[in-house]
Write an enzyme that holds these catalytic residues in place. Structure first.
Site, PDB file in Angstrom:
ATOM      1  N   ASN A 135       3.234  -4.519  -2.665  1.00 20.97           N
ATOM      2  CA  ASN A 135       2.814  -4.140  -1.307  1.00 20.97           C
ATOM      3  C   ASN A 135       2.532  -5.348  -0.408  1.00 20.97           C
ATOM      4  O   ASN A 135       2.498  -5.225   0.821  1.00 20.97           O
ATOM      5  CB  ASN A 135       1.570  -3.236  -1.341  1.00 20.97           C
ATOM      6  CG  ASN A 135       1.852  -1.818  -1.782  1.00 20.97           C
ATOM      7  OD1 ASN A 135       0.979  -1.136  -2.308  1.00 20.97           O
ATOM      8  ND2 ASN A 135       3.074  -1.345  -1.579  1.00 20.97           N
ATOM      9  N   HIS A 175      -2.706   5.915   6.208  1.00 24.52           N
ATOM     10  CA  HIS A 175      -3.618   5.316   5.219  1.00 24.52           C
ATOM     11  C   HIS A 175      -5.063   5.740   5.509  1.00 24.52           C
ATOM     12  O   HIS A 175      -5.827   6.028   4.587  1.00 24.52           O
ATOM     13  CB  HIS A 175      -3.510   3.787   5.241  1.00 24.52           C
ATOM     14  CG  HIS A 175      -2.139   3.283   4.874  1.00 24.52           C
ATOM     15  ND1 HIS A 175      -1.453   3.748   3.780  1.00 24.52           N
ATOM     16  CD2 HIS A 175      -1.331   2.357   5.454  1.00 24.52           C
ATOM     17  CE1 HIS A 175      -0.287   3.139   3.708  1.00 24.52           C
ATOM     18  NE2 HIS A 175      -0.178   2.287   4.715  1.00 24.52           N
ATOM     19  N   THR A 196       1.169  -5.166  -6.309  1.00 28.75           N
ATOM     20  CA  THR A 196       1.573  -6.556  -6.091  1.00 28.75           C
ATOM     21  C   THR A 196       2.717  -6.594  -5.066  1.00 28.75           C
ATOM     22  O   THR A 196       2.764  -7.460  -4.198  1.00 28.75           O
ATOM     23  CB  THR A 196       2.060  -7.164  -7.432  1.00 28.75           C
ATOM     24  OG1 THR A 196       1.129  -6.806  -8.445  1.00 28.75           O
ATOM     25  CG2 THR A 196       2.190  -8.654  -7.359  1.00 28.75           C
ATOM     26  N   GLU A 204       0.869  12.528 -19.861  1.00 31.78           N
ATOM     27  CA  GLU A 204       1.659  13.567 -19.206  1.00 31.78           C
ATOM     28  C   GLU A 204       1.868  13.137 -17.755  1.00 31.78           C
ATOM     29  O   GLU A 204       0.947  12.604 -17.127  1.00 31.78           O
ATOM     30  CB  GLU A 204       0.905  14.909 -19.241  1.00 31.78           C
ATOM     31  CG  GLU A 204       0.695  15.459 -20.623  1.00 31.78           C
ATOM     32  CD  GLU A 204       1.999  15.806 -21.326  1.00 31.78           C
ATOM     33  OE1 GLU A 204       2.967  16.194 -20.644  1.00 31.78           O
ATOM     34  OE2 GLU A 204       2.054  15.672 -22.560  1.00 31.78           O
ATOM     35  N   TRP A 209       3.819  10.678   5.965  1.00 36.12           N
ATOM     36  CA  TRP A 209       2.941  11.700   6.567  1.00 36.12           C
ATOM     37  C   TRP A 209       2.673  11.355   8.034  1.00 36.12           C
ATOM     38  O   TRP A 209       2.760  12.209   8.913  1.00 36.12           O
ATOM     39  CB  TRP A 209       1.631  11.758   5.773  1.00 36.12           C
ATOM     40  CG  TRP A 209       0.669  12.806   6.217  1.00 36.12           C
ATOM     41  CD1 TRP A 209       0.591  14.097   5.776  1.00 36.12           C
ATOM     42  CD2 TRP A 209      -0.372  12.664   7.207  1.00 36.12           C
ATOM     43  NE1 TRP A 209      -0.428  14.766   6.418  1.00 36.12           N
ATOM     44  CE2 TRP A 209      -1.040  13.911   7.305  1.00 36.12           C
ATOM     45  CE3 TRP A 209      -0.798  11.614   8.011  1.00 36.12           C
ATOM     46  CZ2 TRP A 209      -2.111  14.122   8.164  1.00 36.12           C
ATOM     47  CZ3 TRP A 209      -1.870  11.831   8.877  1.00 36.12           C
ATOM     48  CH2 TRP A 209      -2.509  13.078   8.944  1.00 36.12           C
ATOM     49  N   ASP A 223       0.916   8.396  -2.981  1.00 36.88           N
ATOM     50  CA  ASP A 223       2.110   8.013  -2.230  1.00 36.88           C
ATOM     51  C   ASP A 223       2.342   8.967  -1.063  1.00 36.88           C
ATOM     52  O   ASP A 223       2.021  10.150  -1.157  1.00 36.88           O
ATOM     53  CB  ASP A 223       3.314   8.027  -3.188  1.00 36.88           C
ATOM     54  CG  ASP A 223       4.475   7.224  -2.650  1.00 36.88           C
ATOM     55  OD1 ASP A 223       4.317   6.556  -1.607  1.00 36.88           O
ATOM     56  OD2 ASP A 223       5.549   7.267  -3.264  1.00 36.88           O
ATOM     57  N   GLY A 224       2.914   8.443  -0.013  1.00 39.10           N
ATOM     58  CA  GLY A 224       3.349   9.290   1.099  1.00 39.10           C
ATOM     59  C   GLY A 224       2.528   9.164   2.373  1.00 39.10           C
ATOM     60  O   GLY A 224       2.740   9.924   3.318  1.00 39.10           O
ATOM     61  N   ASN A 225       1.624   8.197   2.424  1.00 41.38           N
ATOM     62  CA  ASN A 225       0.804   8.028   3.640  1.00 41.38           C
ATOM     63  C   ASN A 225       1.672   7.705   4.853  1.00 41.38           C
ATOM     64  O   ASN A 225       1.476   8.260   5.939  1.00 41.38           O
ATOM     65  CB  ASN A 225      -0.193   6.864   3.465  1.00 41.38           C
ATOM     66  CG  ASN A 225      -1.262   7.164   2.445  1.00 41.38           C
ATOM     67  OD1 ASN A 225      -1.414   8.300   2.025  1.00 41.38           O
ATOM     68  ND2 ASN A 225      -2.000   6.147   2.041  1.00 41.38           N
TER      69      ASN A 225
HETATM   70  C1  FPP Z   1       1.203   4.758  -0.420  1.00 40.94           C
HETATM   71  O1  FPP Z   1       1.744   5.377   0.721  1.00 40.94           O
HETATM   72  C2  FPP Z   1      -0.187   4.366  -0.223  1.00 40.94           C
HETATM   73  C3  FPP Z   1      -0.653   3.073  -0.183  1.00 40.94           C
HETATM   74  C4  FPP Z   1       0.236   1.911  -0.362  1.00 40.94           C
HETATM   75  C5  FPP Z   1      -2.060   2.767   0.077  1.00 40.94           C
HETATM   76  C6  FPP Z   1      -3.096   3.723  -0.443  1.00 40.94           C
HETATM   77  C7  FPP Z   1      -4.359   3.468   0.271  1.00 40.94           C
HETATM   78  C8  FPP Z   1      -5.246   4.399   0.689  1.00 40.94           C
HETATM   79  C9  FPP Z   1      -5.108   5.840   0.402  1.00 40.94           C
HETATM   80  C10 FPP Z   1      -6.424   4.000   1.504  1.00 40.94           C
HETATM   81  C11 FPP Z   1      -7.513   3.226   0.882  1.00 40.94           C
HETATM   82  C12 FPP Z   1      -7.910   3.613  -0.453  1.00 40.94           C
HETATM   83  C13 FPP Z   1      -9.150   3.486  -0.985  1.00 40.94           C
HETATM   84  C14 FPP Z   1      -9.273   3.627  -2.429  1.00 40.94           C
HETATM   85  C15 FPP Z   1     -10.352   3.232  -0.198  1.00 40.94           C
HETATM   86  P1  FPP Z   1       2.999   4.694   1.415  1.00 40.94           P
HETATM   87  O2  FPP Z   1       2.538   3.836   2.521  1.00 40.94           O
HETATM   88  O3  FPP Z   1       3.811   4.004   0.388  1.00 40.94           O
HETATM   89  O4  FPP Z   1       3.726   5.948   1.980  1.00 40.94           O
HETATM   90  P2  FPP Z   1       5.314   6.101   2.186  1.00 40.94           P
HETATM   91  O5  FPP Z   1       5.918   6.097   0.831  1.00 40.94           O
HETATM   92  O6  FPP Z   1       5.400   7.434   2.862  1.00 40.94           O
HETATM   93  O7  FPP Z   1       5.763   4.970   3.049  1.00 40.94           O
END
Ligand code: FPP
EC number: 2.5.1.-
Length: 249
Positions: free
Chosen positions: A69, A38, A67, A208, A26, A21-23
């Protein structure tokens, strides 16, 4: 001393699950588009997978797309799907070199056809690998999985393939997408959120939980080892008392 050097090699969890979480946050903090987050998140996937392999974690489950997302802006959903296909296709050689087997849990039929095909191809191409099992949860939610399991159980009872008196917790295990995997001993969630968010609700019953403020794109190998170190300091009682655990040894 690094966290890795402090790990007890006899107490490595077999299965670690991660809510990455947190892309978005960030990227926004850096004044960039969420999709950039991402893209950077893929590097952290590589870090976590390498770290898992280095210390002998056999199963790594990553919550890559829920789901829920699907409700994000179309532009972000399309970019995520594109990123997934590109990453999986590009990384398949590296998965093979590192003896990593790819699995997917979730509603694969809801993915765009190109994405589903690319995944199925990579699953097939890595099926003989045994060192680490990388399980991507894609278009996955636990309530979806449990609902599907119940429907299949009812169908099998109606067909006469299953006797309702024989249904126990093991039966439920066998109807879930995770049937071939052990339960995670540890769940990691990044970005400071302290929720399970519809992820492996049944399977996490005794896991855990480890929450870190680190945003997913900043999550490196040493962060993974720190989570394992923290896990190793805990006492897993499974409903028993500490005294009972000591006498079991
Ligand atoms: C959550 O951050 C992350 C996701 C919904 C997507 C995760 C995907 C990847 C790391 C890339 C592809 C992965 C693979 C396995 C190839 P968010 O968008 O919810 O962040 P936020 O909470 O800060 O908005």
């Amino acid at each position: 001393m690094s966290f890795k050097d402090q790990l007890n090699t006899n107490k490595i969890p077999e299965h670690v699950a991660i809510i990455m979480d947190g892309n978005g946050r960030w990227a926004e903090k850096k004044g960039e588009h969420r999709v950039f987050g991402h893209t950077k998140g893929v590097e952290s996937v590589r870090e976590a997978l390498t770290a898992a392999g280095e210390i002998g974690v056999k199963y790594l489950t990553l919550y890559a797309f829920s789901t829920e997302n699907w409700n994000r802006p179309k532009e972000e959903v399309d970019a995520l799907m594109d990123l997934l296909v590109k990453t999986i296709t590009m990384e398949v050689d590296s998965l093979n070199e590192n003896d990593v087997r790819l699995h997917v849990i979730g509603d694969l039929d809801s993915l765009p056809p190109g994405c589903k095909e690319a995944l199925e191809e990579s699953i097939e191409e890595t099926k003989n690998n045994t060192r680490v099992n990388l399980i991507l949860a894609l278009s996955y939610s636990s309530r979806w999985e449990i609902t599907r399991a119940i429907k299949n159980i009812v169908e099998d009872v109606q067909n006469g393939d299953l006797n309702s008196d024989d249904i126990d917790t093991e039966t439920i295990d066998n109807y879930l997408n995770t049937v071939n995997f052990p339960e995670p001993e540890l769940l990691i969630r990044t970005s400071g959120e302290r929720r399970i968010s519809n992820f492996l609700l049944w399977q996490l019953a005794y896991s855990e939980l480890y929450f870190t403020e680190t945003l997913w794109p900043d999550f490196k190998k040493e962060n993974f080892f720190e989570a394992i170190y923290n896990y190793q300091k805990r006492e897993r009682r499974f409903g028993k008392t500490s005294a009972q655990l000591l006498s079991d040894d």
